[in-house]
Write a protein that holds these residues in place. Sequence first.
Motif, PDB file in Angstrom:
ATOM      1  N   GLU A 118       9.278  85.480 -13.736  1.00 32.83           N
ATOM      2  CA  GLU A 118      10.214  84.960 -12.621  1.00 32.83           C
ATOM      3  C   GLU A 118      10.820  85.955 -12.072  1.00 32.83           C
ATOM      4  O   GLU A 118      11.113  87.016 -12.778  1.00 32.83           O
ATOM      5  CB  GLU A 118      11.103  83.819 -13.097  1.00 32.83           C
ATOM      6  CG  GLU A 118      10.587  82.697 -13.856  1.00 32.83           C
ATOM      7  CD  GLU A 118      11.543  81.737 -14.149  1.00 32.83           C
ATOM      8  OE1 GLU A 118      12.130  80.829 -13.299  1.00 32.83           O
ATOM      9  OE2 GLU A 118      12.032  81.677 -15.309  1.00 32.83           O
ATOM     10  N   TRP A 122      16.695  84.451 -14.513  1.00 35.24           N
ATOM     11  CA  TRP A 122      16.891  82.932 -14.260  1.00 35.24           C
ATOM     12  C   TRP A 122      18.308  82.431 -14.909  1.00 35.24           C
ATOM     13  O   TRP A 122      18.776  81.416 -14.382  1.00 35.24           O
ATOM     14  CB  TRP A 122      15.724  82.299 -14.866  1.00 35.24           C
ATOM     15  CG  TRP A 122      15.513  82.536 -16.402  1.00 35.24           C
ATOM     16  CD1 TRP A 122      14.857  83.541 -17.101  1.00 35.24           C
ATOM     17  CD2 TRP A 122      16.254  81.817 -17.524  1.00 35.24           C
ATOM     18  NE1 TRP A 122      14.925  83.379 -18.457  1.00 35.24           N
ATOM     19  CE2 TRP A 122      16.079  82.465 -18.678  1.00 35.24           C
ATOM     20  CE3 TRP A 122      17.310  80.752 -17.529  1.00 35.24           C
ATOM     21  CZ2 TRP A 122      16.400  81.902 -19.922  1.00 35.24           C
ATOM     22  CZ3 TRP A 122      17.905  80.387 -18.711  1.00 35.24           C
ATOM     23  CH2 TRP A 122      17.257  80.864 -19.998  1.00 35.24           C
ATOM     24  N   ARG A 123      18.680  83.252 -15.726  1.00 37.07           N
ATOM     25  CA  ARG A 123      20.044  82.750 -16.339  1.00 37.07           C
ATOM     26  C   ARG A 123      21.264  82.535 -15.350  1.00 37.07           C
ATOM     27  O   ARG A 123      22.196  81.886 -15.482  1.00 37.07           O
ATOM     28  CB  ARG A 123      20.521  83.726 -17.510  1.00 37.07           C
ATOM     29  CG  ARG A 123      19.530  83.642 -18.749  1.00 37.07           C
ATOM     30  CD  ARG A 123      19.931  84.264 -19.851  1.00 37.07           C
ATOM     31  NE  ARG A 123      19.056  84.762 -20.713  1.00 37.07           N
ATOM     32  CZ  ARG A 123      19.137  85.194 -22.100  1.00 37.07           C
ATOM     33  NH1 ARG A 123      20.395  85.124 -22.652  1.00 37.07           N
ATOM     34  NH2 ARG A 123      17.854  85.678 -22.587  1.00 37.07           N
ATOM     35  N   ARG A 173      10.850  79.811 -21.076  1.00 39.80           N
ATOM     36  CA  ARG A 173      12.131  81.029 -20.605  1.00 39.80           C
ATOM     37  C   ARG A 173      12.458  81.173 -21.905  1.00 39.80           C
ATOM     38  O   ARG A 173      13.326  82.180 -22.416  1.00 39.80           O
ATOM     39  CB  ARG A 173      13.097  79.980 -19.834  1.00 39.80           C
ATOM     40  CG  ARG A 173      12.841  80.287 -18.435  1.00 39.80           C
ATOM     41  CD  ARG A 173      13.682  79.388 -17.601  1.00 39.80           C
ATOM     42  NE  ARG A 173      13.512  79.439 -16.202  1.00 39.80           N
ATOM     43  CZ  ARG A 173      14.191  78.868 -15.126  1.00 39.80           C
ATOM     44  NH1 ARG A 173      15.311  78.133 -15.692  1.00 39.80           N
ATOM     45  NH2 ARG A 173      14.257  79.523 -13.997  1.00 39.80           N
ATOM     46  N   ARG A 193       9.073  74.999 -17.920  1.00 37.55           N
ATOM     47  CA  ARG A 193       9.933  76.054 -17.463  1.00 37.55           C
ATOM     48  C   ARG A 193      10.801  76.688 -18.441  1.00 37.55           C
ATOM     49  O   ARG A 193      10.875  77.523 -18.950  1.00 37.55           O
ATOM     50  CB  ARG A 193      10.469  75.795 -16.187  1.00 37.55           C
ATOM     51  CG  ARG A 193      11.198  76.975 -15.463  1.00 37.55           C
ATOM     52  CD  ARG A 193      12.010  76.594 -14.486  1.00 37.55           C
ATOM     53  NE  ARG A 193      11.207  75.896 -13.382  1.00 37.55           N
ATOM     54  CZ  ARG A 193      11.484  74.623 -13.073  1.00 37.55           C
ATOM     55  NH1 ARG A 193      12.374  73.793 -13.753  1.00 37.55           N
ATOM     56  NH2 ARG A 193      10.453  74.006 -12.169  1.00 37.55           N
ATOM     57  N   CYS A 194      11.560  75.565 -19.220  1.00 42.47           N
ATOM     58  CA  CYS A 194      12.320  75.703 -20.134  1.00 42.47           C
ATOM     59  C   CYS A 194      11.552  76.291 -21.469  1.00 42.47           C
ATOM     60  O   CYS A 194      12.176  77.263 -22.025  1.00 42.47           O
ATOM     61  CB  CYS A 194      13.379  74.414 -20.490  1.00 42.47           C
ATOM     62  SG  CYS A 194      14.693  74.865 -21.748  1.00 42.47           S
TER      63      CYS A 194
END
Length: 621
Positions: free
Chosen positions: A610, A614-615, A587, A583-584
Amino acid sequence: MAEYILGLSAYYHDSAAALLRDGVVVAAAHEERFTRKKHDADFPRQAAGYVLAEAGIELADLSAVAFYDKPYLKFERLLETYHGFAPSGLRSFLSAIPVWIKEKLFMKRMLREELAKLGPGKPRILFPEHHLSHAASAYYPSPFDEAAILTIDGVGEWSTTTIGVGRGKDITFLRELDFPHSVGLLYSAFTYYCGFKVNSGEYKLMGLAPYGIEGSERVEDYKAKILGELVDLREDGSLLLNMAYFNYATGLTMCRDRKWEALFGLPRRAAETELGQEHMDMALAIQQVTEEVVLRLARTARTLTGCANLVMAGGVALNCVANGKLLRENIFDDVWIQPAAGDAGGALGAALAAWHIQGGHERTPLPAGCRDRMEGSYLGPRFTRADALRLAARREAPHTLYEDFDALCVRVADLLADGKVVGWFQGRMEYGPRALGGRSILGDPRNPEMQKKLNLKIKYREGFRPFAPSVLAEAVSECFIQDRPSPYMLLVAPIAENLRHPLPDGYWQKPMFDRLYVNRSTLPAITHVDFSARIQTVHKDTNPRYHRLIETFRDRHGCPVVVNTSFNVRGEPIVCTPEDAYRCFMRTEMDYLVVGDCLFGKDDQPEYAESGDWRGEYELD
């Protein structure tokens, strides 16, 4: 039959769990890594569940649970503090005391209720004092049979600093400094005033300090005001704070902003606003004062104990700049610092105190070839090749599976040399705040654009923040003025003279980022503005895969160093699982991801989307 002790820290910040089997650490982990909530303070249910599962036991198999401080003593300190400062602090009193009366005074009951969720069983619960937990975490895993012990943090129950001595299985305290007088809280007050978040932004203040102009009129003026108005520092390292300037004892902020503004002629910086040279000079001033406090305390510890070696824990022991200077002062023959020096490490210390002090068990000799009893601090969850392949299948993620690890190292080494950024996910997760090659993001330290790329496109954090080098232990003296191991990234040392480049004229008059992006050495991505670096020495016995990768990078490209930063983005805990890592990876603008023996290339991956931003999940640190 084996005896198991579970250690816990919780309800302040950095909750964690650690498990001992017959006094030997089996596993330890931060709760934040499982919940994905930075500095999670809740009961460490998932971390405790993990360490029990790692040992293959249940709650009923435990002989004891050790909690890292004494709630009644902490409540006593709160009541006496509010009484002593009355009528000031009424608002803080009205918010804090009901929580204590309803919950925290009944800590044993709270713990019993939480432990019951892990399964049946009612092990006894022990409550060592906070600084005993810190001292135990520093002394018992250390390589020394006898050592002076220095613990420095914000505050435990009453203590903020202790000097003690460890001999055999025993720890004895010799000196203690009590709340509200605390170098840890002093440093946090400057963290707050410079616009960073208390209990997580202190390392930013430390990283900002080298941008201050050493010996300048403003730095010397700030130091004079700190030592003249805020702090009465004694020769033995003890200190008294002028509480007219501070608000943390009974208020909801660290300091009295108007009095500080009048003293320093500088308003408190708002978070995320521009940093001026005055903030950099303030950071340098308090860093130098803190270093002086640590050095004086160390000298006092040497005098009181007569010991040749020192061990350290507590949040201030994470100040790796001060640690490096302490080492180079040669007050002690050697210094060992607990890698989980903050409150998370209290979980391990509480368990060790229960085993050695309450249980009366002697320390066992250090096995031949071991530097300490921390297993390199690789004490968290591990994942198999099958886990990596399941991730790839679930995400329908194209990848290359390497049957030959050396071939994978060759590929990754060449990618790094080509300027690529690689997520490196291997083995057990680290215990403590530093990524040590288990959950790391890697780059080429020779690349002059690497620091900017990592800060702005991978970590999404402030551009001034430095990156650490991981260096082969056998090559450390080739690159740094350092003559001993630093496996836990807790020592700052200067770059070797022969690797440095001369600074241009007018360097210190340039703006921050003009100074930052001057090419200062042949390893520009890890060379801070003062020619220093926070070193991790990598050892074949504790992390053979990471060691092999760097060895391959050296053999193919002539450099025994890689850039190592924690595998996360700003405000996010270090990744724990392969899913967290993927995921990281997706992103950010990371180029490649290695999970075990699988290599994922960003350009090969399916589109990643997403819902929402997400941040917003992560509160900025």
